[in-house]
Design an enzyme around this catalytic site. Structure first.
Site, PDB file in Angstrom:
ATOM      1  N   HIS A 189       0.882  -1.174   0.000  1.00  0.00           N
ATOM      2  CA  HIS A 189       0.000   0.000   0.000  1.00  0.00           C
ATOM      3  C   HIS A 189       0.917   1.221   0.000  1.00  0.00           C
ATOM      4  CE1 HIS A 189      -2.348  -2.997   2.390  1.00  0.00           C
ATOM      5  NE2 HIS A 189      -3.423  -2.443   1.859  1.00  0.00           N
ATOM      6  N   ASP A 197       2.272   1.984   3.397  1.00  0.00           N
ATOM      7  CA  ASP A 197       3.219   1.028   4.017  1.00  0.00           C
ATOM      8  C   ASP A 197       4.644   1.449   3.726  1.00  0.00           C
ATOM      9  OD1 ASP A 197       0.964  -0.675   4.216  1.00  0.00           O
ATOM     10  OD2 ASP A 197       1.574  -1.834   2.442  1.00  0.00           O
TER      11      ASP A 197
HETATM   12  C1  XUL Z   1      -7.394  -6.679   4.290  1.00  0.00           C
HETATM   13  C2  XUL Z   1      -6.603  -7.093   3.113  1.00  0.00           C
HETATM   14  C3  XUL Z   1      -5.789  -6.013   2.495  1.00  0.00           C
HETATM   15  C4  XUL Z   1      -5.717  -6.080   1.010  1.00  0.00           C
HETATM   16  C5  XUL Z   1      -4.995  -4.925   0.384  1.00  0.00           C
HETATM   17  O1  XUL Z   1      -8.119  -7.696   4.868  1.00  0.00           O
HETATM   18  O2  XUL Z   1      -6.611  -8.228   2.719  1.00  0.00           O
HETATM   19  O3  XUL Z   1      -4.514  -6.056   3.045  1.00  0.00           O
HETATM   20  O4  XUL Z   1      -5.125  -7.252   0.562  1.00  0.00           O
HETATM   21  O5  XUL Z   1      -5.527  -3.697   0.736  1.00  0.00           O
END
Ligand code: XUL
Ligand code: CO
Length: 435
Positions: free
Chosen positions: A100, A103
């Site tokens: 993300h 992150d």
């Molecule tokens: C949350 C989840 C996230 C997504 C990306 O449950 O799985 O980490 O994979 O936003």
């Protein structure tokens, strides 16, 4: 300075090996069904759990020991973390990673500061990608952690929040393009509701459709040709997430004209939270040509939330690989370990043990699924089970040459219908022969 000086590149040593820092099943260059294991599985490490997870939970403080991390939100610390992440991934021999925006780079005091932080970290990510050959499987935007997103992002009741989310999405797509990502994910974050008394569901879902259409339009404009993935999850953080399962997501994508540009990223723990099995979700997505990628993890039989554990169950990985092979394997997607080490597994070495175990479990699942497919017993059983549709009345119905009236006439003269057994236990025993 190396962060993991005691670990050298993890190698395949075969099933007899008792070395916990070796692969027993994952042999990257081994050919299965005409393709290397590396290309079948396209393993990916997630930045958020592996490099940002600190082990805190609602009952207690952080536990993870991460000697390389000074615990600050400085750019210097963020850059150093990138170097450590790539050392880890290189030693683990994974071809991909995922992150993300928030992150990898700290959120700034303003949008433009957040964006320039992201640009600075993207420089380091780019350098490390070039140095190691490790690629970005997908990028995504975190539109759920900051308090501004408490009512949702695209589905917020506040139009300014929608605009902010649009800006963040635009920047995240820019970064995915710059880093040559194979895909770009939209997980629903806080796109859902707790209470319908205060929620205009139609308006919120329309807004989500709007934002994703804007994303497609922008990607086309800048020439980002990675695949967009939507990731179903039924609850957590909200009581009812709009992207609740594969069927709901596909219905949403079809309703808002997004079928051509999106596929699904199916996560095991999300599938089970929605009351389905992972294999059900993969099959549902696959049968509609929408199976794109997987977030590989597992929940816990006795815990009702998203525990995101590493997958070690050979039955689970075999079923995943049966579905993935059936639908032709991954193109832009891969096996992305959206999984975290337990809070008690706080030492850096636990990150290696966890990933090696997950990779071996999937490699074994791949080998087992390929053996089942080569034997052909399951397919033969299904062909036989549905054979009444291959000729005569069944074939006539399937090709559309009947209506209720003509079938009512046909049913009159049929007499007792002779059925055959579904053979569930026989087939479960059959699968055990390959495990
Ligand atoms: C949350 C989840 C996230 C997504 C990306 O449950 O799985 O980490 O994979 O936003
Ligand atoms: Co996920």
């Amino acid at each position: 300075m190396e962060a993991f000086p005691e670990v050298s590149k993890i190698k395949y040593e075969g099933p007899q090996s008792d070395n916990p820092l070796a692969f027993r099943w994952y042999n990257p260059d081994e050919i299965v069904e005409g393709k290397t294991m590396r290309d079948h599985l396209r393993f990916s490490v997630v930045y958020w759990h592996t490099f940002r997870g600190n082990g805190s939970d609602p009952f207690g403080a952080a536990t993870m020991v991460r000697p390389w991390d000074d615990g600050t939100e400085s750019l210097e610390n963020a850059k150093n973390r990138v170097r450590v992440a790539f050392e880890f991934m290189e030693k683990l021999d994974v071809p991909f990673y995922a992150f993300h925006d928030r992150d990898v780079a700290p959120e700034g005091a303003s949008l433009s500061e957040s964006n320039s932080n992201l640009d600075a970290i993207a420089d380091t990510l780019e350098e490390e990608q070039e140095r190691t050959g490790i690629k970005l499987l997908w990028g995504t935007q975190n539109m759920f952690s900051h308090p501004r997103y408490m009512h949702g992002a695209a589905t917020s009741c506040d139009a300014q929040v929608f605009a902010y989310a649009a800006a963040q999405t635009k920047k995240a797509i820019d970064i995915s393009k710059r880093l040559n990502a194979s895909g770009h994910v939209f997980w629903g974050g806080r796109e859902g509701y707790y209470n319908l008394y205060n929620t205009d569901m139609k308006r919120e879902v329309d807004h989500l459709g709007l934002l994703l259409n804007m994303a497609v339009e922008y990607a086309d404009e800048i020439g980002f040709d990675g695949m967009f993935f939507i990731e179903p999850k039924p609850k957590e953080p909200t009581k009812h997430q709009y992207d609740s399962d594969a069927a709901a997501c596909i219905n949403f994508l079809r309703a808002y004209g997004l079928m051509d540009r999106f596929q699904l990223n199916i996560e095991t723990n999300h599938a089970t939270l929605s009351g389905h099995t992972m294999m059900h979700e993969l099959e549902y997505a696959g049968m509609q040509g929408m199976l794109g990628s997987i977030d590989a993890n597992t929940g816990d039989l006795l815990l009702g939330w998203d525990t995101d554990q590493f997958p070690t169950d050979i039955y689970l990985t075999t079923r995943c690989m049966l579905a993935i092979l059936k639908y032709g394997g991954f193109t832009n997607g891969g096996v992305n370990f959206d999984a975290k080490v337990r809070r008690e597994s706080f030492e850096p070495m636990d990150l290696f043990y966890a990933h090696i175990g997950g990779m071996d479990a999937f490699a074994r699942g791949l080998i087992t699924a390929a053996a089942i497919r080569a034997d052909g017993g399951l397919e033969a059983m299904k062909t036989e089970r549905y054979s009444s549709w291959d000729s005569g009345l069944g074939a006539e119905i399937e090709t559309g040459s009947h209506g209720l009236k003509s079938l009512a006439e046909a049913a009159e003269g049929m007499g007792d219908i002779q059925l055959s057994s579904g053979r569930q236990e026989f087939l479960e025993n059959y699968i055990n022969r390959f495990i």
